[in-house]
Design a protein around this motif. Structure first.
Motif, PDB file in Angstrom:
ATOM      1  N   TYR A 138      -2.746  16.194  -0.183  1.00  0.00           N
ATOM      2  CA  TYR A 138      -2.494  14.871  -0.741  1.00  0.00           C
ATOM      3  C   TYR A 138      -1.103  14.415  -0.315  1.00  0.00           C
ATOM      4  O   TYR A 138      -0.118  15.111  -0.564  1.00  0.00           O
ATOM      5  CB  TYR A 138      -2.585  14.892  -2.268  1.00  0.00           C
ATOM      6  CG  TYR A 138      -3.983  15.119  -2.786  1.00  0.00           C
ATOM      7  CD1 TYR A 138      -4.886  14.070  -2.880  1.00  0.00           C
ATOM      8  CD2 TYR A 138      -4.404  16.394  -3.182  1.00  0.00           C
ATOM      9  CE1 TYR A 138      -6.180  14.272  -3.351  1.00  0.00           C
ATOM     10  CE2 TYR A 138      -5.691  16.606  -3.654  1.00  0.00           C
ATOM     11  CZ  TYR A 138      -6.576  15.544  -3.740  1.00  0.00           C
ATOM     12  OH  TYR A 138      -7.843  15.745  -4.197  1.00  0.00           O
ATOM     13  N   THR A 162      -8.710   0.105  -1.886  1.00  0.00           N
ATOM     14  CA  THR A 162      -8.848  -0.465  -0.542  1.00  0.00           C
ATOM     15  C   THR A 162      -9.637  -1.765  -0.672  1.00  0.00           C
ATOM     16  O   THR A 162     -10.844  -1.751  -0.895  1.00  0.00           O
ATOM     17  CB  THR A 162      -9.574   0.513   0.398  1.00  0.00           C
ATOM     18  OG1 THR A 162      -8.825   1.738   0.454  1.00  0.00           O
ATOM     19  CG2 THR A 162      -9.697  -0.059   1.795  1.00  0.00           C
ATOM     20  N   GLY A 172      -2.518   1.741   5.582  1.00  0.00           N
ATOM     21  CA  GLY A 172      -1.839   2.167   4.363  1.00  0.00           C
ATOM     22  C   GLY A 172      -2.753   2.658   3.255  1.00  0.00           C
ATOM     23  O   GLY A 172      -2.356   2.681   2.087  1.00  0.00           O
ATOM     24  N   GLU A 173      -3.956   3.065   3.574  1.00  0.00           N
ATOM     25  CA  GLU A 173      -4.914   3.472   2.544  1.00  0.00           C
ATOM     26  C   GLU A 173      -4.455   4.727   1.808  1.00  0.00           C
ATOM     27  O   GLU A 173      -3.928   5.667   2.402  1.00  0.00           O
ATOM     28  CB  GLU A 173      -6.276   3.717   3.176  1.00  0.00           C
ATOM     29  CG  GLU A 173      -7.355   4.071   2.177  1.00  0.00           C
ATOM     30  CD  GLU A 173      -8.718   4.166   2.823  1.00  0.00           C
ATOM     31  OE1 GLU A 173      -9.563   3.305   2.544  1.00  0.00           O
ATOM     32  OE2 GLU A 173      -8.930   5.101   3.619  1.00  0.00           O
ATOM     33  N   SER A 174      -4.652   4.747   0.510  1.00  0.00           N
ATOM     34  CA  SER A 174      -4.353   5.922  -0.314  1.00  0.00           C
ATOM     35  C   SER A 174      -5.204   5.867  -1.578  1.00  0.00           C
ATOM     36  O   SER A 174      -5.790   4.829  -1.908  1.00  0.00           O
ATOM     37  CB  SER A 174      -2.872   5.978  -0.690  1.00  0.00           C
ATOM     38  OG  SER A 174      -2.571   5.002  -1.672  1.00  0.00           O
ATOM     39  N   ASN A 226       0.836  -1.198   0.000  1.00  0.00           N
ATOM     40  CA  ASN A 226       0.000   0.000   0.000  1.00  0.00           C
ATOM     41  C   ASN A 226       0.875   1.253   0.000  1.00  0.00           C
ATOM     42  O   ASN A 226       2.092   1.178   0.177  1.00  0.00           O
ATOM     43  CB  ASN A 226      -0.938  -0.002   1.208  1.00  0.00           C
ATOM     44  CG  ASN A 226      -2.037  -1.044   1.072  1.00  0.00           C
ATOM     45  OD1 ASN A 226      -2.481  -1.359  -0.028  1.00  0.00           O
ATOM     46  ND2 ASN A 226      -2.476  -1.595   2.188  1.00  0.00           N
ATOM     47  N   CYS A 240       1.910  12.032  -0.801  1.00  0.00           N
ATOM     48  CA  CYS A 240       2.481  11.235  -1.889  1.00  0.00           C
ATOM     49  C   CYS A 240       3.867  10.723  -1.504  1.00  0.00           C
ATOM     50  O   CYS A 240       4.824  10.815  -2.280  1.00  0.00           O
ATOM     51  CB  CYS A 240       2.559  12.055  -3.170  1.00  0.00           C
ATOM     52  SG  CYS A 240       0.985  12.713  -3.749  1.00  0.00           S
ATOM     53  N   LYS A 286      -1.650   6.228   7.282  1.00  0.00           N
ATOM     54  CA  LYS A 286      -2.934   5.589   7.558  1.00  0.00           C
ATOM     55  C   LYS A 286      -2.710   4.253   8.259  1.00  0.00           C
ATOM     56  O   LYS A 286      -1.706   3.573   8.002  1.00  0.00           O
ATOM     57  CB  LYS A 286      -3.714   5.363   6.262  1.00  0.00           C
ATOM     58  CG  LYS A 286      -4.098   6.649   5.533  1.00  0.00           C
ATOM     59  CD  LYS A 286      -5.162   7.408   6.300  1.00  0.00           C
ATOM     60  CE  LYS A 286      -5.638   8.625   5.513  1.00  0.00           C
ATOM     61  NZ  LYS A 286      -6.713   9.337   6.202  1.00  0.00           N
ATOM     62  N   GLY A 308      -0.011   4.463   1.684  1.00  0.00           N
ATOM     63  CA  GLY A 308      -0.387   5.503   2.638  1.00  0.00           C
ATOM     64  C   GLY A 308       0.288   5.305   3.977  1.00  0.00           C
ATOM     65  O   GLY A 308      -0.315   4.706   4.884  1.00  0.00           O
TER      66      GLY A 308
END
Length: 464
Positions: free
Chosen positions: A276, A149, A142-144, A134, A278, A139, A136
């Motif tokens: 955002y 997801t 690791g959500e992005s 992932n 990145c 999070k 993120g």
């Protein structure tokens, strides 16, 4: 089922052998059906019963997904449904579901299929983990935006619980929602902060500038310039482009959103309307036992330890021995990415991008075939020269392409730029997706990228 397809997955109530009968075709389980899983399925389908399991029903070309959020129609060219490609074209078995546990002693995987609350147990002789990661790091799971997801536990922590991205239509709905949000921000001439000026951050900033020109964009990084360790020429080219487009850049700047001084430093005293992130990656190897996972690494650890044959090992603090008799491999973004320690590298950190992932997948496939034939002269992996290739888009009509980069700072060369580099990136995207769909034009173009008869570049042997 075709001649190369594997038997149907048994139900959780059925008993079945965990090893194939003597003389029968061996069984290979591939966990993940994206770049590396797709490569392995094509490589092994003639000699093994192959089963591919993936949490989502579709393939997505991750390197191009930024464009989809600013131009939603582009998503159709980046995606396709997996089951028809795997089962009808390749002749292997596809299971749409999530691996919840991998048992190395019994050589079984516990899988929760889509639309079912029951677990199924699938046996195998060999397994290659191609599950990716992932993007993120801030999070919990690791959500992005850059990756759907799809894991059950991650969906429980999701910022967009109302959307089920295991389905292609769910992914499309998410893209459309983000596009509408950007459209509204653009109408209000909102301020947007991009955290991280690596190639993803630079691409995202320039995509936003091109498609939503009323946005007031700022990009920051804690390094002295954009593009991190890539060569100065590429960094200067991208920085010059962003400056000409009115994108504000701030470097040597740590992201500290709770500190008012941080916002003053980047000339946004009232904060940003949208942020955002990145930067970084995060492991998603939830199905692996803790003894195989790293205690440290990007995003807090959780990466699969492996040896130079790509076999999963126990963590060094537990002796680092081969796990599950060496029959389970980990390739690409899911593994630790390096072997050894700083200053004592057996293999220095490999970028988490598709080229080295597929190169590692090729080495793992060769070793699976050798093990199945009773041979013990397994192939040793190496730092692939293609891991130093980076194509960075600057909107739809400009880009730069770097080759020859390695683990050393400022290494590599900018070998292509401007419209030719943008066209090169489009050609790579189109033909690579064609190969993943098992179509002959893409296969002809990409086959010898990893099946090179003689290795003239890189750190590997001349022949394998």
């Amino acid at each position: 089922f075709g001649p190369n397809s594997s038997p149907p997955a048994p139900s959780s109530r059925e008993t079945h052998p965990t090893m194939a009968p003597a003389g029968a075709k061996k069984r290979v389980l591939l966990i993940g059906g994206q770049f590396t899983g797709n490569f392995c399925a094509r490589e092994l389908k003639k000699k093994f019963y192959v089963t591919v399991v993936d949490c989502k029903e579709y393939f997505e070309y991750t390197p191009g997904v930024l464009r989809a959020f600013v131009r939603p129609a582009h998503l159709d060219s980046l995606t396709f449904t997996l089951q028809p490609v795997y089962e009808r074209k390749m002749g292997v078995k596809f299971i749409w579901g999530e691996v919840k546990e991998l048992n190395g002693d019994r050589k079984t995987a516990s899988i929760k299929p889509i639309c079912s609350n029951n677990m199924e147990e699938v046996g195998f002789d060999y397994c290659i983990i191609c599950s990716g990661c992932n993007f993120g790091p801030f999070k919990p799971m690791g959500e992005s935006l850059w990756f759907p997801t799809v894991h059950e536990e991650a969906r429980g922590h999701s910022d967009w619980k109302h959307i089920d991205e295991r389905y292609l239509e769910g992914r499309r709905r998410h893209v459309l929602e983000e596009y509408q949000k950007l459209h509204d921000l653009n109408k209000k001439q909102s301020t947007v902060l991009i955290v991280g000026a690596g190639f993803i951050g630079v691409e995202w900033a320039t995509e936003l500038e091109h498609f939503f020109p009323q946005l007031k964009l700022t990009i920051i990084d804690f390094l002295p310039r954009c593009l991190g360790p890539l060569p100065d020429g590429a960094a200067e080219y991208c920085s010059e482009y962003m400056s000409a487009c009115g994108i504000k850049e701030f470097y040597n700047c740590k992201y500290d959103p709770k500190n008012p001084e941080f916002w003053k430093q980047i000339e946004l005293p009232n904060g940003a309307d949208e942020i955002y992130v990145c930067i970084g990656v995060k492991a998603s190897n939830y199905f692996m036992p803790a003894e195989t996972l790293s205690d440290k690494g990007p995003g807090g650890g959780g990466w699969i330890h492996f040896n130079k044959h790509m076999q999963v090992t126990k963590k060094p603090s537990l002796g680092g021995a081969v796990w599950a008799d060496g029959s389970i491999y980990a390739v690409g973004d899911c593994n630790y990415g390096c072997i050894g320690e700083p200053g004592k590298w057996e293999m220095p950190p490999v970028p988490k991008i598709s080229y080295p992932g597929e190169e590692q997948a090729y080495h793992a496939c060769l070793n699976v075939m050798k093990m199945a034939d009773g041979k013990d002269n397994l192939v040793k992996t190496w730092w692939p020269w293609g891991a130093g290739m980076f194509a960075t888009s600057l909107g739809p009509h400009d880009a730069c392409f770097v080759a020859g980069a390695n683990e050393n700072k400022n290494s590599g060369y900018m070998v292509n730029w401007w419209i030719p580099a943008a066209l090169q990136k489009e050609i790579i995207e189109t033909t690579k997706i064609d190969e993943c769909r098992d179509r002959w034009i893409g296969i002809l173009i990409w086959h010898f990228v990893h099946h090179t008869p003689v290795h003239l570049f890189g750190r590997g042997p001349w022949f394998i």
